[in-house]
Design an enzyme around this catalytic site. Structure first.
Site, PDB file in Angstrom:
ATOM      1  N   TYR A 105       0.862  -1.182   0.000  1.00 18.04           N
ATOM      2  CA  TYR A 105       0.000   0.000   0.000  1.00 18.04           C
ATOM      3  C   TYR A 105       0.896   1.228   0.000  1.00 18.04           C
ATOM      4  O   TYR A 105       1.880   1.286   0.747  1.00 18.04           O
ATOM      5  CB  TYR A 105      -0.877   0.026   1.263  1.00 18.04           C
ATOM      6  CG  TYR A 105      -1.608   1.348   1.403  1.00 18.04           C
ATOM      7  CD1 TYR A 105      -2.890   1.515   0.876  1.00 18.04           C
ATOM      8  CD2 TYR A 105      -1.004   2.441   2.026  1.00 18.04           C
ATOM      9  CE1 TYR A 105      -3.540   2.735   0.963  1.00 18.04           C
ATOM     10  CE2 TYR A 105      -1.646   3.665   2.113  1.00 18.04           C
ATOM     11  CZ  TYR A 105      -2.914   3.803   1.585  1.00 18.04           C
ATOM     12  OH  TYR A 105      -3.555   5.010   1.659  1.00 18.04           O
ATOM     13  N   GLU A 193      -3.661   7.605  -3.864  1.00 20.44           N
ATOM     14  CA  GLU A 193      -3.455   6.305  -3.250  1.00 20.44           C
ATOM     15  C   GLU A 193      -3.199   5.242  -4.313  1.00 20.44           C
ATOM     16  O   GLU A 193      -3.914   5.198  -5.321  1.00 20.44           O
ATOM     17  CB  GLU A 193      -4.722   5.956  -2.459  1.00 20.44           C
ATOM     18  CG  GLU A 193      -4.590   4.801  -1.524  1.00 20.44           C
ATOM     19  CD  GLU A 193      -5.887   4.601  -0.747  1.00 20.44           C
ATOM     20  OE1 GLU A 193      -5.968   5.070   0.391  1.00 20.44           O
ATOM     21  OE2 GLU A 193      -6.814   3.991  -1.293  1.00 20.44           O
TER      22      GLU A 193
END
Ligand code: GDP
Ligand code: MN
Length: 394
Positions: A105, A193
Site C-alpha cells: 500500500y 493512493e
C-alpha cells in the site's frame, strides 16, 4: 471530487510513475476489441476492472482476469451492469494483467491536523487500508513531507526499508513516493493512493524474467476548492455517479448539503447558515439541509434553491434567513414569490430579511402574504412550530 481509476492512472503517468496500459470500454464489444489487442500484443492475460468511484471492487467481483478473448467477453458481460455498493457499472478498464509477486500500500494524503502531506506505506497491500489501520496501526508507516523541502530522500528510503525492500527496488520505490507527492501538488489533490503498488514479474525484450514495481490501482481525490485552477481536471468529473442534487446545486452555484431533519433552511453566507442551523436546533427542530445561496443571489437563484429544498419530501417547513449586504433583500423576496408560484407543494415558510432593501422586501412579502419574522430567534421558533404542526397533523 473523486475521479475514476483510469483517469487517476493518467495523472500518475503524467508524473512519470509506472502504470500499466489500459483502455476504457463502455460495451462488451469495445472490451473484446481491447482484450484482443493486448492478447495479440503478447499479454498472457488481461484484467477487466469496473470503473466506479468506490473501493473494494475486487471483493465485490468487479475485477476479473481473463486468458482469452472469450473469457474477456464473459468478464466484461458480467461486470458491465453489475451493481457495486449500490452503483451500476457503466464502464470497465481493460489492460494487460500483471503477474503479481507482492502487493504493498502506498498513499499520500493532506493531513489537516499537521498541515502537511503525509506519505503512508504498508506491506499489507491489496486490502482496504482502513481495515489494516483498525487491526494493527503499527503496520502503517508514515512520513510527513516538509512544506518547503518536500519529502526528503531519506524519508522515502526509510519507508522502503520499512516495507522490506532492498537493492535497486529502493530507488524505484523512492521515485514512486516522490511522484505521489508531486501529483498531490500538481493536481491539488487531497489524496493519492496506490493500492496495490505491486512487485510484478515480466519478460524483457530478450525474454528474461525481470521484476519491477508497478502501480496497479489508483485512487485520487481532488480538492474541490482548487478545481477552478484545473479546468482539465474538472472535465474528469463523472456525472454518472454524482447525486443529482449535487449536480443541480453546482449548476446554480449553491452550496447545498442534505441533512436528516424537517426544517429546510435558505441562508446567504456559510457562517450565517451554520448559525441558523444552530438556532433551529435550539428551538427544538432539526435542519433538513445546509444551504448557502452565496452573496448577490438574484431571484432565479433563490427559486432554484427553493426547488432543491422542496425536492426533499422530509421538509415540513422552510426558514429563510437573509442578511442583505451585496445580496438585496427585495431580490430575494421576488425570488421567493416567484418560487412559491411554481413550487410543487405547499410548505409553511418563515422569512427573515434584514439589511439592504429590507423595507422593500417586507412590503413585497406582506403583499404576497408570507409569514415574516423580525429576529432570527423568532424565525427559528416559528419555523419549528410550523413543522411540528404539520408533522402532528400528518
Ligand atoms: P479494488 O478492490 O477496488 O481496490 O481494486 P484493485 O484494482 O486494487 O484490485 C483488487 C485486487 O485485484 C488487487 O489487490 C489484486 O490482488 C487484484 N488485481 C488487480 N489487478 C491485477 C492484475 O493485473 N493481475 C492480477 N493477478 N491481479 C490483479
Ligand atoms: Mn485497490
Amino acid at each position: 471530487m473523486k475521479i475514476q481509476e483510469a483517469d487517476a492512472k493518467q495523472l500518475l503517468r503524467a508524473q512519470g510513475l509506472p502504470v500499466p496500459p489500459g483502455t476504457v470500454a463502455r460495451s462488451v464489444s469495445e472490451a473484446d476489441a481491447a482484450a484482443d489487442m493486448y492478447l495479440k500484443d503478447g499479454a498472457d492475460a488481461v484484467v477487466v476492472k469496473a470503473q466506479v468511484l468506490v473501493g473494494g471492487r475486487g471483493k465485490a467481483g468487479g475485477v476479473k482476469l481473463a486468458r482469452t478473448r472469450e473469457e474477456a467477453d464473459a468478464a466484461a458481460s458480467a461486470i458491465l451492469g453489475m451493481s457495486i455498493k449500490g452503483i451500476t457499472v457503466r464502464k470497465i478498464l481493460v489492460g494487460p494483467a500483471a503477474d503479481i509477486v507482492k502487493e504493498f500500500y502506498l498513499g499520500a494524503i493532506l493531513d489537516r491536523a499537521s498541515h502537511r502531506i503525509v506519505v503512508m506505506a504498508s506491506a499489507e497491500g491489496g486490502v482496504e487500508i482502513e481495515e489494516v489501520a483498525k487491526r494493527d496501526p503499527s503496520l502503517i508507516l508514515r512520513e510527513s513531507a516538509h512544506p518547503l523541502l518536500g519529502l526528503a530522500d531519506w524519508q522515502a528510503r526509510k519507508l522502503a526499508f520499512g516495507l522490506g525492500l532492498a537493492g535497486p527496488r529502493v530507488k524505484a520505490f523512492t521515485a514512486i513516493a516522490h511522484g505521489l507527492v508531486r501529483t498531490m501538488l500538481a493536481d491539488d489533490a487531497d489524496l493519492v493512493e496506490v493500492n496495490p503498488l505491486a512487485i510484478v514479474r515480466e519478460r524483457d525484450a530478450e525474454g528474461n524474467v525481470v521484476e519491477r514495481l508497478l502501480c496497479l490501482d489508483a485512487k485520487i481525490v481532488l480538492d474541490d476548492s482548487a478545481l477552478p485552477r484545473h479546468p482539465d481536471l474538472e472535465a474528469l468529473r463523472d456525472l454518472d455517479e454524482e447525486d443529482p442534487t449535487d449536480v443541480e446545486a453546482r449548476k446554480h452555484d449553491l452550496s447545498f448539503i442534505r441533512l436528516d431533519g424537517t426544517i429546510g433552511c435558505m441562508v446567504n453566507g456559510a457562517g450565517l447558515a451554520m448559525t441558523t442551523m444552530d438556532l433551529v436546533k435550539r428551538a427544538g427542530g432539526e435542519p433538513a439541509n445546509f444551504l448557502d445561496i452565496g452573496g448577490g443571489a438574484r431571484a432565479d437563484k433563490v427559486a432554484s434553491a427553493m426547488k432543491l429544498i422542496l425536492d426533499d419530501s422530509k421538509v415540513q417547513a422552510i426558514l429563510v434567513n437573509i442578511f442583505g449586504g451585496i445580496t438585496r433583500g427585495d431580490e430575494v423576496a421576488k425570488g421567493l414569490i416567484e418560487a412559491r408560484a411554481q413550487q410543487s407543494r405547499d410548505v409553511p415558510m418563515v422569512v427573515r430579511i434584514v439589511g439592504t432593501n429590507a423595507e422593500e422586501a417586507q412590503r413585497l412579502l406582506r403583499e404576497a402574504r408570507f409569514e415574516t419574522a423580525a429576529t432570527l430567534d423568532e424565525a427559528a421558533e416559528k419555523a419549528v412550530a410550523a413543522a411540528k404542526a404539520v408533522g402532528g397533523a400528518a
